[in-house]
Design a protein around this motif. Structure first.
Motif, mmCIF file in Angstrom:
data_model
loop_
_atom_site.group_PDB
_atom_site.id
_atom_site.type_symbol
_atom_site.label_atom_id
_atom_site.label_comp_id
_atom_site.label_asym_id
_atom_site.label_seq_id
_atom_site.Cartn_x
_atom_site.Cartn_y
_atom_site.Cartn_z
ATOM 1 N N ALA A 187 10.255 -4.091 1.415
ATOM 2 C CA ALA A 187 10.440 -2.642 1.458
ATOM 3 C C ALA A 187 9.750 -2.026 0.246
ATOM 4 C CB ALA A 187 11.927 -2.309 1.452
ATOM 5 N N ASN A 188 8.703 -1.241 0.496
ATOM 6 C CA ASN A 188 7.947 -0.630 -0.609
ATOM 7 C C ASN A 188 7.583 0.818 -0.327
ATOM 8 O OD1 ASN A 188 6.126 -0.954 1.413
ATOM 9 N ND2 ASN A 188 4.652 -2.176 0.260
ATOM 10 N N GLY A 189 8.190 1.386 0.721
ATOM 11 C CA GLY A 189 7.910 2.779 1.046
ATOM 12 C C GLY A 189 6.703 2.964 1.946
ATOM 13 N N LEU A 190 6.124 1.882 2.398
ATOM 14 C CA LEU A 190 4.970 1.967 3.305
ATOM 15 C C LEU A 190 5.261 1.173 4.584
ATOM 16 C CD1 LEU A 190 1.969 2.735 3.922
ATOM 17 C CD2 LEU A 190 1.325 0.579 2.822
ATOM 18 N N PRO A 191 5.732 1.853 5.625
ATOM 19 C CA PRO A 191 5.932 1.167 6.913
ATOM 20 C C PRO A 191 4.574 0.972 7.580
ATOM 21 C CG PRO A 191 6.399 3.504 7.157
ATOM 22 C CD PRO A 191 6.045 3.296 5.701
ATOM 23 N N PRO A 192 4.508 0.190 8.653
ATOM 24 C CA PRO A 192 3.213 0.059 9.348
ATOM 25 C C PRO A 192 2.805 1.391 9.966
ATOM 26 C CG PRO A 192 4.962 -1.188 10.490
ATOM 27 C CD PRO A 192 5.573 -0.608 9.270
ATOM 28 N N LEU A 193 1.719 1.961 9.494
ATOM 29 C CA LEU A 193 1.276 3.281 9.969
ATOM 30 C C LEU A 193 0.486 3.148 11.263
ATOM 31 C CD1 LEU A 193 0.094 4.873 6.585
ATOM 32 C CD2 LEU A 193 2.383 4.905 7.622
ATOM 33 N N HIS A 194 0.438 4.231 12.025
ATOM 34 C CA HIS A 194 -0.348 4.228 13.263
ATOM 35 C C HIS A 194 -1.836 4.305 12.927
ATOM 36 C CE1 HIS A 194 3.552 4.971 14.923
ATOM 37 N NE2 HIS A 194 3.649 6.141 14.329
ATOM 38 N N SER A 195 -2.659 3.957 13.928
ATOM 39 C CA SER A 195 -4.099 3.891 13.653
ATOM 40 C C SER A 195 -4.704 5.274 13.383
ATOM 41 C CB SER A 195 -4.825 3.208 14.815
ATOM 42 O OG SER A 195 -4.530 3.891 16.002
ATOM 43 N N ASP A 196 -4.001 6.341 13.800
ATOM 44 C CA ASP A 196 -4.543 7.681 13.514
ATOM 45 C C ASP A 196 -4.058 8.210 12.156
ATOM 46 O OD1 ASP A 196 -1.906 8.029 14.218
ATOM 47 O OD2 ASP A 196 -2.242 9.708 15.581
ATOM 48 N N MET A 197 -3.444 7.331 11.351
ATOM 49 C CA MET A 197 -3.004 7.735 10.010
ATOM 50 C C MET A 197 -3.800 6.949 8.973
ATOM 51 S SD MET A 197 1.134 7.761 10.537
ATOM 52 C CE MET A 197 1.475 8.527 8.951
ATOM 53 N N ARG A 198 -3.800 7.494 7.744
ATOM 54 C CA ARG A 198 -4.523 6.788 6.686
ATOM 55 C C ARG A 198 -3.571 6.384 5.579
ATOM 56 N NH1 ARG A 198 -9.762 10.368 5.511
ATOM 57 N NH2 ARG A 198 -9.187 9.647 3.428
ATOM 58 N N VAL A 199 -3.620 5.111 5.215
ATOM 59 C CA VAL A 199 -2.756 4.607 4.149
ATOM 60 C C VAL A 199 -2.988 5.395 2.865
ATOM 61 C CG1 VAL A 199 -2.221 2.612 2.697
ATOM 62 C CG2 VAL A 199 -2.581 2.291 5.149
ATOM 63 N N SER A 200 -4.269 5.759 2.614
ATOM 64 C CA SER A 200 -4.565 6.470 1.362
ATOM 65 C C SER A 200 -3.900 7.847 1.343
ATOM 66 C CB SER A 200 -6.077 6.590 1.158
ATOM 67 O OG SER A 200 -6.668 7.215 2.270
ATOM 68 N N ASP A 201 -3.861 8.540 2.505
ATOM 69 C CA ASP A 201 -3.185 9.849 2.570
ATOM 70 C C ASP A 201 -1.695 9.677 2.302
ATOM 71 O OD1 ASP A 201 -5.548 10.995 3.270
ATOM 72 O OD2 ASP A 201 -5.084 11.193 5.409
ATOM 73 N N TRP A 202 -1.122 8.690 2.997
ATOM 74 C CA TRP A 202 0.313 8.417 2.858
ATOM 75 C C TRP A 202 0.657 8.134 1.391
ATOM 76 C CZ3 TRP A 202 4.449 8.047 6.433
ATOM 77 C CH2 TRP A 202 5.588 7.406 5.957
ATOM 78 N N ALA A 203 -0.097 7.210 0.816
ATOM 79 C CA ALA A 203 0.196 6.775 -0.554
ATOM 80 C C ALA A 203 0.086 7.946 -1.525
ATOM 81 C CB ALA A 203 -0.759 5.645 -0.952
ATOM 82 N N GLN A 204 -0.939 8.732 -1.365
ATOM 83 C CA GLN A 204 -1.162 9.848 -2.291
ATOM 84 C C GLN A 204 -0.045 10.889 -2.185
ATOM 85 O OE1 GLN A 204 -4.552 12.260 -1.472
ATOM 86 N NE2 GLN A 204 -4.276 13.415 -3.362
ATOM 87 N N VAL A 205 0.286 11.261 -0.954
ATOM 88 C CA VAL A 205 1.309 12.287 -0.732
ATOM 89 C C VAL A 205 2.683 11.805 -1.225
ATOM 90 C CG1 VAL A 205 2.639 13.398 1.115
ATOM 91 C CG2 VAL A 205 0.138 13.452 1.164
ATOM 92 N N MET A 206 3.029 10.577 -0.868
ATOM 93 C CA MET A 206 4.346 10.056 -1.239
ATOM 94 C C MET A 206 4.451 9.888 -2.759
ATOM 95 S SD MET A 206 6.093 9.899 1.466
ATOM 96 C CE MET A 206 5.990 9.876 3.234
ATOM 97 N N GLN A 207 3.398 9.353 -3.337
ATOM 98 C CA GLN A 207 3.411 9.130 -4.791
ATOM 99 C C GLN A 207 3.549 10.455 -5.544
ATOM 100 O OE1 GLN A 207 3.000 5.842 -6.187
ATOM 101 N NE2 GLN A 207 3.836 6.895 -7.974
ATOM 102 N N HIS A 208 2.826 11.451 -5.077
ATOM 103 C CA HIS A 208 2.825 12.749 -5.734
ATOM 104 C C HIS A 208 4.242 13.342 -5.738
ATOM 105 C CE1 HIS A 208 1.829 17.050 -6.279
ATOM 106 N NE2 HIS A 208 0.930 16.539 -7.106
ATOM 107 N N ALA A 209 4.907 13.299 -4.580
ATOM 108 C CA ALA A 209 6.253 13.864 -4.473
ATOM 109 C C ALA A 209 7.264 13.021 -5.252
ATOM 110 C CB ALA A 209 6.660 13.947 -3.000
ATOM 111 N N TYR A 210 7.086 11.710 -5.181
ATOM 112 C CA TYR A 210 7.970 10.788 -5.909
ATOM 113 C C TYR A 210 7.860 11.035 -7.423
ATOM 114 C CZ TYR A 210 9.681 6.207 -7.568
ATOM 115 O OH TYR A 210 10.354 5.208 -8.211
ATOM 116 N N ASP A 211 6.643 11.193 -7.893
ATOM 117 C CA ASP A 211 6.424 11.469 -9.321
ATOM 118 C C ASP A 211 7.040 12.813 -9.711
ATOM 119 O OD1 ASP A 211 5.097 9.119 -9.583
ATOM 120 O OD2 ASP A 211 3.073 9.984 -9.565
ATOM 121 N N ASP A 212 6.891 13.792 -8.817
ATOM 122 C CA ASP A 212 7.439 15.121 -9.107
ATOM 123 C C ASP A 212 8.964 15.047 -9.258
ATOM 124 O OD1 ASP A 212 7.314 18.173 -9.036
ATOM 125 O OD2 ASP A 212 8.707 17.731 -7.399
ATOM 126 N N LEU A 213 9.604 14.328 -8.352
ATOM 127 C CA LEU A 213 11.059 14.182 -8.405
ATOM 128 C C LEU A 213 11.480 13.456 -9.685
ATOM 129 C CD1 LEU A 213 13.477 14.869 -6.563
ATOM 130 C CD2 LEU A 213 13.284 12.571 -5.590
#
Ligand SMILES: [Zn+2]
Length: 271
Positions: free
Chosen positions: A167-193
């Motif tokens: 468990a690291n906050g990254l579930p298996p994403l669908h092929s129409d999603m980008r891991v880099s988008d997910w990681a950036q968005v989640m990290q940004h909000a996580y850091d803000d919190l």
């Protein structure tokens, strides 16, 4: 879906019928399902029955579940899968253990200097890698509304996260999603919190500060908000909402907004 599995599915559903009034009582207790279409409601009802046949519910002394309560649990468990297709997203576990109350379990944390800390923590839920989900029944009963809390979805989000490893906050994403988008968005909000809490540990954070524990908790807590307080999540972290919308392929905010527009007294605004 193959013919055989379709036949099995129909046979299971025929063997375990749910009376209309039973399902209505379940729905009545789960206001966060309000506004589902008839087809979605039907899917959820069947998926809940199939889920209960696939998973073993172990009730500890003090927990006694009848069909209605079992469905109450299963319907919440299935909501995240509503639009995720036939893949077996919950294949990673077979058992759900229900405790009569919050439970104490040993916790371990290695701090930045490498020192290992151990303590006993009080929990209402746990999801084990390669193991069961544990839920305190009062927490299940407290879930199901639009209040930004849902124990069932929280623990199952951990299970989705574990489908591709720890468990690291990254579930298996669908092929129409980008891991880099997910990681950036989640990290940004996580850091803000975390910045808000570093600044003031008692800060009034927009979402439960437990999300700042680690990225896995961030995904589990924001999944809870996505389904049970989508307006709050969208107001605080719109891009997180958007990534979760792509992942779960649902738009609970649209459902809630429509309900509020149609019935102005539907939900008092959250403060
Ligand atoms: Zn958690």
């Amino acid at each position: 879906m193959g013919l055989l599995s379709s036949w099995r599915r129909q046979r299971t559903l025929a063997k375990h019928p749910v009376a209309d009034d039973t399902w209505q009582r379940v729905r009545h207790q789960l206001s966060f399902l309000d506004g589902l279409t008839e087809a979605e409601d039907q899917w959820l009802r069947e998926a809940a029955v199939l889920f209960l046949q696939e998973k073993h519910l172990t009730c500890l002394p003090g927990v006694e579940l009848h069909q209605e309560q079992r469905l109450l649990l299963a319907a919440q468990a299935q909501l995240p899968l509503l639009n995720l297709g036939e893949l077996n997203w919950y294949s990673g576990f077979h058992e759900i253990v229900l405790y009569p109350d919050d439970f104490v379990s040993p916790q371990r944390h290695r701090d930045a200097s490498g020192v290992e800390h151990e303590w006993d923590g009080e929990h209402s839920g746990e999801a084990w890698q390669q193991g069961p989900i544990i839920l305190a029944w009062p927490g299940v009963m407290a879930s199901g509304g639009w209040e930004g809390y849902n124990l069932v979805i929280h623990e199952l989000a951990h299970k989705l996260d574990m489908l591709n490893g720890d468990a690291n906050g990254l579930p298996p994403l669908h092929s129409d999603m980008r891991v880099s988008d997910w990681a950036q968005v989640m990290q940004h909000a996580y850091d803000d919190l975390n910045r808000q809490l570093d600044h003031n540990p008692d800060a009034e954070t927009p979402i439960d500060p437990y999300a700042a524990e680690n990225p896995a908790e961030f995904f589990a807590v924001t999944s809870e908000y996505f389904f049970s307080a989508p307006d709050l999540l969208h107001d605080s972290y719109p891009q997180v909402y958007q990534q979760l919308q792509l992942f779960y392929r649902q738009d609970p905010l649209q459902r809630l907004t429509r309900l509020q527009a149609e019935h102005p007294a539907y939900q008092p605004p959250l403060d």
